[in-house]
Scaffold this motif. Structure first.
Motif, PDB file in Angstrom:
ATOM      1  N   ASP A 138      59.717  28.972  51.595  1.00 11.42           N
ATOM      2  CA  ASP A 138      61.074  28.994  52.166  1.00 11.42           C
ATOM      3  C   ASP A 138      61.526  30.452  52.372  1.00 11.42           C
ATOM      4  OD1 ASP A 138      63.381  27.872  53.181  1.00 11.42           O
ATOM      5  OD2 ASP A 138      64.306  27.483  51.239  1.00 11.42           O
ATOM      6  N   HIS A 151      62.347  32.183  55.945  1.00  7.79           N
ATOM      7  CA  HIS A 151      63.677  32.759  56.224  1.00  7.79           C
ATOM      8  C   HIS A 151      63.522  34.147  56.840  1.00  7.79           C
ATOM      9  CE1 HIS A 151      65.693  30.041  52.993  1.00  7.79           C
ATOM     10  NE2 HIS A 151      65.473  29.405  54.128  1.00  7.79           N
ATOM     11  N   HIS A 178      63.523  25.875  61.160  1.00  8.30           N
ATOM     12  CA  HIS A 178      64.435  25.193  60.234  1.00  8.30           C
ATOM     13  C   HIS A 178      65.097  23.978  60.869  1.00  8.30           C
ATOM     14  CE1 HIS A 178      63.987  28.184  57.150  1.00  8.30           C
ATOM     15  NE2 HIS A 178      64.841  27.522  56.382  1.00  8.30           N
ATOM     16  N   HIS A 223      62.041  20.486  51.861  1.00  4.80           N
ATOM     17  CA  HIS A 223      62.447  21.437  52.908  1.00  4.80           C
ATOM     18  C   HIS A 223      61.327  22.423  53.260  1.00  4.80           C
ATOM     19  CE1 HIS A 223      64.704  24.364  55.130  1.00  4.80           C
ATOM     20  NE2 HIS A 223      64.545  25.272  54.193  1.00  4.80           N
ATOM     21  N   LEU A 257      58.608  23.518  56.737  1.00  2.00           N
ATOM     22  CA  LEU A 257      58.491  24.855  57.340  1.00  2.00           C
ATOM     23  C   LEU A 257      57.034  25.285  57.454  1.00  2.00           C
ATOM     24  CD1 LEU A 257      61.356  26.598  55.288  1.00  2.00           C
ATOM     25  CD2 LEU A 257      61.572  25.339  57.444  1.00  2.00           C
TER      26      LEU A 257
HETATM   27 ZN    ZN Z   1      64.944  27.341  54.314  1.00  2.00          ZN
END
Ligand code: ZN
Ligand code: NZQ
Length: 387
Positions: free
Chosen positions: A193, A197, A266, A280, A284
């Motif tokens: 994550d 990002h 995202h 989540h 990705l």
């Molecule tokens: Zn994220």
């Protein structure tokens, strides 16, 4: 570099034992605190006990049971409790889901003019919010240092984002001691994550923001170089702390200043979570390589820089260099143990039609150049089907 405004008021206490600064920080007027937690991990990692010790002289109302990908209906129960109990402060103890859920509760408590779901669905603005303090137990989202939250609604299989400067935490405790109980899956999620990002702020078009690019590359390289230490058992708490600081820096919005951003990975990923229940970060790992390959020409200049500065790959043919950089990314995710195709994460490609239909209905166009239409989303997803 583009013009920008930057504001981030979150005070941070970082390091082993930093939870002990909690009591000292809390303003005396916060005499009634609502403590918000998830499904029980706080009782295993020692954080609950330490937080309660720091709240000793205050009245505490507890709300537990905020699930991963916090559910609107659960959060509305907490909103009801907060309306009844009227706490002075919300204290989120947990990972991104608990913190995001707390941000929503903080704003929804005063939002009585409309259905609070419309804070997400229609982007209605909250006009006031209860103050928030967070104690982080899972480094991944950066929610402890930003003004955003992502809320799910299982009943309608939706997952939506809202942002408001009113939900910046006042203070966040980032204490690596609480990461000792994290299972490998959540550590891998945290690395991926944070990594993505950075990529979604850095791998776009060149706006000549060398400081932000160098910071982005430093975060990415730290994640790659230290991943083995981060995953080590028994835990290496220095490395876990490093992941915490990387994940905070990845989404405290600083590296996103003055650049063009692209949150395509995202936005498609949220649909995979809403419809297929994927973690989540797992969404990705599947999508990022697909988005980068699909937009390889538009992102070429930054991708060449990425391949060179993060992976040490260079060559005379930019396209070939860039492909090797994307393949190195995919290999990194795979070696961490994440699936990089839909078949590897056991999601059937028949899901694609539903996702495309949703983007069509909501008239969503993605990408730093606003040129990723629903049919492009289809092609990106199809390229990730795997075997
Ligand atoms: Zn994220
Ligand atoms: O519920 P508990 O029992 O606490 O268990 C949690 C949960 O099952 C567990 N966990 C947390 N800390 C632990 C632990 N287990 C053992 N030891 C610990 N120290 O881990 C599981 C997952 O927790 P969760 O909070 O859901 O994970 P994460 O931090 O990855 O948050 C994911 C959510 O944040 C959103 C995601 O979409 C997702 O809903 N995001 C929020 C963002 C933001 N606000 O800026 C940005 C991100 O891109 C992301 O979208």
């Amino acid at each position: 570099m583009k013009n920008f405004e930057y504001f981030n008021p979150v005070k941070i206490s970082f390091g082993r034992g930093s939870v002990n600064s909690l009591g000292g920080f809390l303003k005396s007027e916060y005499s009634k605190v609502m403590l918000i937690t998830g499904g029980g991990s706080v009782h295993k990692n020692g954080s609950y006990e330490k937080v309660m010790k720091n709240l000793a002289k205050r009245e505490v109302v507890e709300f537990s049971g905020v699930e991963a990908n916090p559910d609107f209906d659960t959060l509305m129960k907490a909103v009801e409790l907060a309306r009844k109990e009227k706490p002075d402060l919300l204290l989120a103890l947990g990972g991104g889901s608990v913190i995001d859920g707390t941000k929503f509760i903080a704003g929804a408590v005063f939002f009585e003019e409309d259905d609070p779901w419309n804070i997400l669905r229609k982007g209605l603005r909250i006009k006031s919010a209860l103050p928030i303090v967070t104690v982080l137990t899972l480094p991944a989202t950066g929610s402890e240092v930003n003004d955003g939250a992502v809320i799910s609604r299982r009943k309608t299989e939706e997952k939506m984002v809202f942002k408001s400067p009113l939900v910046f935490p006042e203070f966040s405790i980032i204490d690596p001691d609480f990461t000792v109980t994290l299972p490998r899956r959540q550590l891998v999620n945290g690395i991926i994550d944070s990594f993505v990002h950075v990529c979604e702020q850095y791998l776009t078009v060149n706006t000549d923001a060398p400081l932000q690019y160098a910071l982005s590359e430093s975060i990415l390289k730290t994640l790659v170089e230290r991943s083995e230490n981060i995953l080590r058992e028994p835990p290496d708490l220095d490395a876990r702390g490093m992941l915490m600081w990387c994940s905070s820096n990845a989404l405290n919005r600083y590296i996103g200043t003055g650049v063009v951003q692209d949150w395509t990975t995202h936005m498609i990923g949220h649909e995979l979570t809403a419809l297929a229940g994927m973690d989540h970060a797992a969404t990705l790992a599947v999508l990022l390589p697909g988005v980068l390959k699909y937009k390889i020409n538009e992102k070429l200049e930054m991708l060449v820089r990425y391949a060179g500065n993060v992976w040490g790959i260079s060559g005379s043919d930019p396209l070939e260099t860039v492909m090797q950089g994307i393949e190195a990314t995919e290999k990194f995710f795979s070696e961490l143990g994440a699936g990089v195709t839909l078949s590897e994460v056991a999601v059937d490609c028949s899901i694609i039609d539903r996702i495309v239909e949703r983007f069509e209905k909501r008239r969503i166009i993605l990408g730093e150049n606003s040129d990723i239409y629903p049919e492009d989303v289809r092609k990106i997803l199809e390229s990730r089907c795997g075997k």
